[in-house]
Scaffold this motif. Structure first.
Motif, PDB file in Angstrom:
ATOM      1  N   GLY A 211      63.699 -19.224 -22.906  1.00  0.00           N
ATOM      2  CA  GLY A 211      62.400 -18.408 -22.804  1.00  0.00           C
ATOM      3  C   GLY A 211      61.325 -19.758 -22.615  1.00  0.00           C
ATOM      4  N   PHE A 212      60.058 -19.251 -22.707  1.00  0.00           N
ATOM      5  CA  PHE A 212      58.653 -20.281 -22.511  1.00  0.00           C
ATOM      6  C   PHE A 212      58.164 -20.123 -23.762  1.00  0.00           C
ATOM      7  N   PRO A 213      57.734 -21.261 -24.465  1.00  0.00           N
ATOM      8  CA  PRO A 213      56.623 -21.293 -25.481  1.00  0.00           C
ATOM      9  C   PRO A 213      55.452 -20.592 -25.416  1.00  0.00           C
ATOM     10  N   PHE A 214      54.806 -20.132 -26.379  1.00  0.00           N
ATOM     11  CA  PHE A 214      53.414 -19.353 -26.294  1.00  0.00           C
ATOM     12  C   PHE A 214      52.519 -20.753 -26.375  1.00  0.00           C
ATOM     13  N   LEU A 215      51.191 -20.526 -26.229  1.00  0.00           N
ATOM     14  CA  LEU A 215      50.231 -21.487 -26.020  1.00  0.00           C
ATOM     15  C   LEU A 215      49.593 -21.295 -27.501  1.00  0.00           C
ATOM     16  N   THR A 216      49.119 -22.424 -27.870  1.00  0.00           N
ATOM     17  CA  THR A 216      48.048 -22.616 -29.209  1.00  0.00           C
ATOM     18  C   THR A 216      46.768 -22.497 -28.741  1.00  0.00           C
ATOM     19  N   ILE A 217      46.357 -20.968 -29.103  1.00  0.00           N
ATOM     20  CA  ILE A 217      44.857 -20.902 -29.020  1.00  0.00           C
ATOM     21  C   ILE A 217      43.999 -21.131 -30.144  1.00  0.00           C
ATOM     22  N   THR A 218      42.930 -21.767 -29.775  1.00  0.00           N
ATOM     23  CA  THR A 218      41.978 -22.183 -31.000  1.00  0.00           C
ATOM     24  C   THR A 218      40.928 -21.334 -30.942  1.00  0.00           C
ATOM     25  N   ALA A 219      40.526 -20.586 -30.092  1.00  0.00           N
ATOM     26  CA  ALA A 219      39.451 -19.476 -29.807  1.00  0.00           C
ATOM     27  C   ALA A 219      39.479 -18.782 -28.520  1.00  0.00           C
TER      28      ALA A 219
ATOM     29  N   SER B 198      41.414 -27.470 -24.174  1.00  0.00           N
ATOM     30  CA  SER B 198      40.972 -27.257 -22.863  1.00  0.00           C
ATOM     31  C   SER B 198      40.708 -25.972 -22.844  1.00  0.00           C
ATOM     32  N   LEU B 199      40.025 -25.409 -21.818  1.00  0.00           N
ATOM     33  CA  LEU B 199      39.901 -24.181 -21.344  1.00  0.00           C
ATOM     34  C   LEU B 199      41.120 -23.582 -20.243  1.00  0.00           C
ATOM     35  N   GLN B 200      41.504 -22.557 -20.583  1.00  0.00           N
ATOM     36  CA  GLN B 200      42.702 -22.073 -19.680  1.00  0.00           C
ATOM     37  C   GLN B 200      42.495 -20.426 -19.484  1.00  0.00           C
ATOM     38  N   ILE B 201      43.101 -20.068 -18.278  1.00  0.00           N
ATOM     39  CA  ILE B 201      43.170 -18.620 -18.246  1.00  0.00           C
ATOM     40  C   ILE B 201      44.685 -18.166 -18.610  1.00  0.00           C
ATOM     41  N   LEU B 202      44.644 -17.461 -19.710  1.00  0.00           N
ATOM     42  CA  LEU B 202      45.910 -17.045 -19.994  1.00  0.00           C
ATOM     43  C   LEU B 202      46.372 -15.478 -19.759  1.00  0.00           C
ATOM     44  N   GLU B 203      47.782 -15.033 -19.402  1.00  0.00           N
ATOM     45  CA  GLU B 203      48.047 -13.766 -19.334  1.00  0.00           C
ATOM     46  C   GLU B 203      48.386 -13.438 -20.664  1.00  0.00           C
ATOM     47  N   THR B 204      48.700 -12.135 -21.074  1.00  0.00           N
ATOM     48  CA  THR B 204      49.100 -11.689 -22.422  1.00  0.00           C
ATOM     49  C   THR B 204      50.467 -12.263 -22.681  1.00  0.00           C
ATOM     50  N   ALA B 205      51.251 -12.353 -21.633  1.00  0.00           N
ATOM     51  CA  ALA B 205      52.605 -12.861 -21.879  1.00  0.00           C
ATOM     52  C   ALA B 205      52.664 -14.197 -22.417  1.00  0.00           C
ATOM     53  N   GLN B 206      51.884 -14.921 -22.450  1.00  0.00           N
ATOM     54  CA  GLN B 206      51.566 -16.353 -22.802  1.00  0.00           C
ATOM     55  C   GLN B 206      50.893 -16.374 -24.397  1.00  0.00           C
ATOM     56  N   ILE B 207      50.740 -15.260 -24.690  1.00  0.00           N
ATOM     57  CA  ILE B 207      50.033 -15.204 -26.099  1.00  0.00           C
ATOM     58  C   ILE B 207      50.901 -14.514 -27.222  1.00  0.00           C
ATOM     59  N   ASP B 208      51.160 -15.266 -28.083  1.00  0.00           N
ATOM     60  CA  ASP B 208      52.061 -14.712 -29.286  1.00  0.00           C
ATOM     61  C   ASP B 208      51.387 -13.506 -30.153  1.00  0.00           C
ATOM     62  N   LEU B 209      51.678 -12.319 -29.779  1.00  0.00           N
ATOM     63  CA  LEU B 209      50.917 -11.275 -30.373  1.00  0.00           C
ATOM     64  C   LEU B 209      51.332 -11.120 -31.750  1.00  0.00           C
TER      65      LEU B 209
ATOM     66  N   MET C  78      55.023 -26.735 -16.330  1.00  0.00           N
ATOM     67  CA  MET C  78      56.085 -25.763 -16.011  1.00  0.00           C
ATOM     68  C   MET C  78      56.529 -24.947 -17.183  1.00  0.00           C
ATOM     69  N   LYS C  79      55.911 -25.209 -18.213  1.00  0.00           N
ATOM     70  CA  LYS C  79      56.552 -24.277 -19.480  1.00  0.00           C
ATOM     71  C   LYS C  79      55.701 -22.937 -19.745  1.00  0.00           C
ATOM     72  N   THR C  80      54.953 -22.843 -18.387  1.00  0.00           N
ATOM     73  CA  THR C  80      53.924 -21.669 -18.845  1.00  0.00           C
ATOM     74  C   THR C  80      54.563 -20.456 -17.602  1.00  0.00           C
ATOM     75  N   GLY C  81      55.505 -20.645 -17.399  1.00  0.00           N
ATOM     76  CA  GLY C  81      56.345 -19.398 -16.460  1.00  0.00           C
ATOM     77  C   GLY C  81      56.268 -18.191 -16.963  1.00  0.00           C
ATOM     78  N   PHE C  82      56.879 -17.140 -16.219  1.00  0.00           N
ATOM     79  CA  PHE C  82      57.272 -15.574 -16.860  1.00  0.00           C
ATOM     80  C   PHE C  82      58.540 -15.265 -16.349  1.00  0.00           C
ATOM     81  N   ILE C  83      58.935 -14.570 -17.647  1.00  0.00           N
ATOM     82  CA  ILE C  83      60.379 -13.916 -17.190  1.00  0.00           C
ATOM     83  C   ILE C  83      60.014 -12.192 -17.337  1.00  0.00           C
ATOM     84  N   THR C  84      60.529 -11.576 -16.111  1.00  0.00           N
ATOM     85  CA  THR C  84      60.320 -10.237 -15.836  1.00  0.00           C
ATOM     86  C   THR C  84      61.592  -9.617 -15.678  1.00  0.00           C
TER      87      THR C  84
END
Length: 503
Positions: free
Chosen positions: A29-37, A394-405, A445-451
């Motif tokens: 799988g792919f790791p979630f990104l650490t959101i600060t805000a 840094s500023l990034q555009i994230l998809e929901t799949a990259q966020i640990d809900l 490359m650690k920010t791919g998606f699995i569907t």
């Protein structure tokens, strides 16, 4: 990876190394990104004043006139998803009362720009739309719109469908992008450069459509057009696996490789050498009456990029000349104030040379300015602050799949997000010496998606590369600018063409 599998991969023209890495991604799988805000107008999204907008509307055309500007339009793939409900109706019993979507489509049929073309096809078969409506033969209307013995819209790309009606004719998205390009993508030599990524089966039709329009527009305006095309590279396809993470084999024994999403287009973008590259999706176009606002904000984000980039280049040239307290202070100011980035807490503990090297590494990167619209519930990636491995943010555009809900902190940040990404970007892909960056070096490359998908009735797992404006641009310097919602008018379903913005 066993020798037999490796041999099969090579035999299919793919490279075993990346494929093995892809299989490991399925397993791990792919790791979630650490959101600060979340990025908001308070912190991370610039809201331009009227004075700033007017400044860029005035200065941008002058600055753009001496550089190479390209408009990059992802236009691959058929428009079949636009017609999902119509295909379902065609496969059903033809009962209009079962689908409010199809009922609306039929009720408003005359409002679509393709109405006359569809009626002409039916007349060639000895009938008409009004005859079909009288007979309540709605399936015939839908069939002649979608299938190849009619208009064939179900198998055409969005760029070649009639979207908008004008007194003097009808326009496709490809046509609208050319007209829009004249408004802000005019660069060196009075030339409008537009690049479409297309599927090989659609390229000839695209060229036929575009070439006829170009001749007309050049004659009317005196501008020159340079339109180029590329295909998504086969080498970017990724392996599909079974639900047990084993290579998915077709009935003939070959391994299934699939297109890897819009992140695969990073290779196409990387092949373009230009000073400024605008990126906008094929279906986000409007009629002429709504173009002025789009033009204004495109000039605004393009002008902002050129001004910030000039400051970045000046700081890098000074650092290249010497490491001193003055050059470090200048570079730090550009990084934190002009780019608005956040230094790691440990930065003050570094020596002057360490600070200089750190800032040089941070500044000497591709740069992008991304338009952001207020969140109205539309699907799309959101803007966030992310913690980097070096402690900076840094500023990034994230998809929901990259966020640990499942993580309360990450979920809180996502719920507090105020804007989303409408794919409205301008990019600077050259360094301060005028050399093209290798954009592949700035992809995470650690920010791919699995569907999960299916093929021939069997479930499979598919892998998408880091999204073009998501992980593929993870290592870029990024600025977010608020743009008005009226600049975002995508057509995801055929009935979206009935919205006022497309009439």
């Amino acid at each position: 990876m066993d020798a037999l599998l490796k041999e099969k991969i090579i035999g299919q023209g793919m490279s075993p190394g990346p494929v093995e890495e892809q299989i490991n991604n399925f397993k791990n799988g792919f790791p979630f990104l650490t959101i600060t805000a979340p990025a908001t107008p308070v912190d991370g999204i610039k809201v331009m004043t009227e004075e700033e907008l007017n400044h860029f509307v005035e200065t941008y055309p002058m600055n753009a006139a001496s550089i190479d500007v390209v408009k990059f339009v992802p236009a691959s793939g058929a428009a079949s998803r636009m017609f999902k409900d119509l295909f379902a109706f065609l496969d059903g019993d033809g009962d209009l009362s079962k689908s409010a979507f199809v009922q609306k489509f039929i009720d408003k049929i005359e409002k679509f720009a393709f109405y006359d073309d569809l009626n002409a096809v039916l007349e060639n078969k000895g009938t008409s739309i009004s005859d079909c409506l009288d007979r309540k033969d709605y399936k015939e209307i839908v069939a002649f719109l979608l299938l190849d013995d009619g208009l064939g819209y179900g198998n055409l790309p969005k760029g070649l469908l009639k979207f908008h009606s004008y007194p003097d004719g009808r326009r496709t998205p490809a046509y609208e992008h050319l007209v829009e390009g004249m408004q802000y993508a005019v660069g060196h030599g009075n030339t409008v450069q537009i690049h479409f990524t297309v599927s090989p089966e659609h390229e000839i039709k695209f060229k036929e459509e575009v070439n006829g329009i170009i001749a007309q527009l050049e004659s009317l305006t005196g501008l020159k057009f340079k339109v180029t095309y590329s295909e998504q590279k086969r080498a970017t396809n990724t392996i599909a696996v079974t639900m047990e993470n084993e290579p998915f084999l077709e009935e003939d024994g070959t391994i299934l490789f699939r297109p890897a999403g819009h992140g695969a287009l990073l290779e196409n973008l990387n092949d373009i050498s230009a000073d400024l590259i605008f990126i906008k999706n094929i279906d986000n176009v409007v009629p002429d009456r709504l173009k002025p606002e789009t033009k204004k904000y495109k000039m605004a984000i393009g002008g902002l990029l050129l001004e910030i980039q000039a400051k970045v280049f000046a700081a890098l040239e000074e650092l290249n000349r010497e490491f001193s307290q003055d050059t470090v202070d200048q570079a730090q100011k550009v990084f934190t104030e002009d780019l608005g980035a956040k230094l790691p807490e440990s930065f003050d503990d570094k020596t002057m040379v360490e600070k200089a090297n750190f800032l040089k590494g941070k500044l000497n990167r591709p740069i992008r300015v991304c338009g952001m619209v207020k969140n109205t519930g539309e699907p799309g990636g959101g803007p966030f602050w992310i913690l980097e491995d070096d402690g900076s943010q840094s500023l990034q555009i994230l998809e929901t799949a990259q966020i640990d809900l499942e993580d309360p902190e990450s979920k809180k940040h996502m719920m507090a997000s105020t804007h989303f990404n409408p794919v409205d970007l301008v990019c600077g892909t050259k360094d301060y010496k005028g050399k093209d960056f290798d954009l592949l070096e700035y992809r995470d490359m650690k920010t791919g998606f699995i569907t999960e998908k299916s093929k021939s009735g069997r479930d499979l797992k598919a892998l998408e590369l880091p999204g073009l404006w998501n992980g593929s641009m993870s290592g870029w310097n990024t600025l977010f600018v608020e743009v008005p919602l009226i600049t975002f008018n995508p057509v995801k379903t055929v009935n979206d063409l009935l919205r006022d913005e497309h009439q």
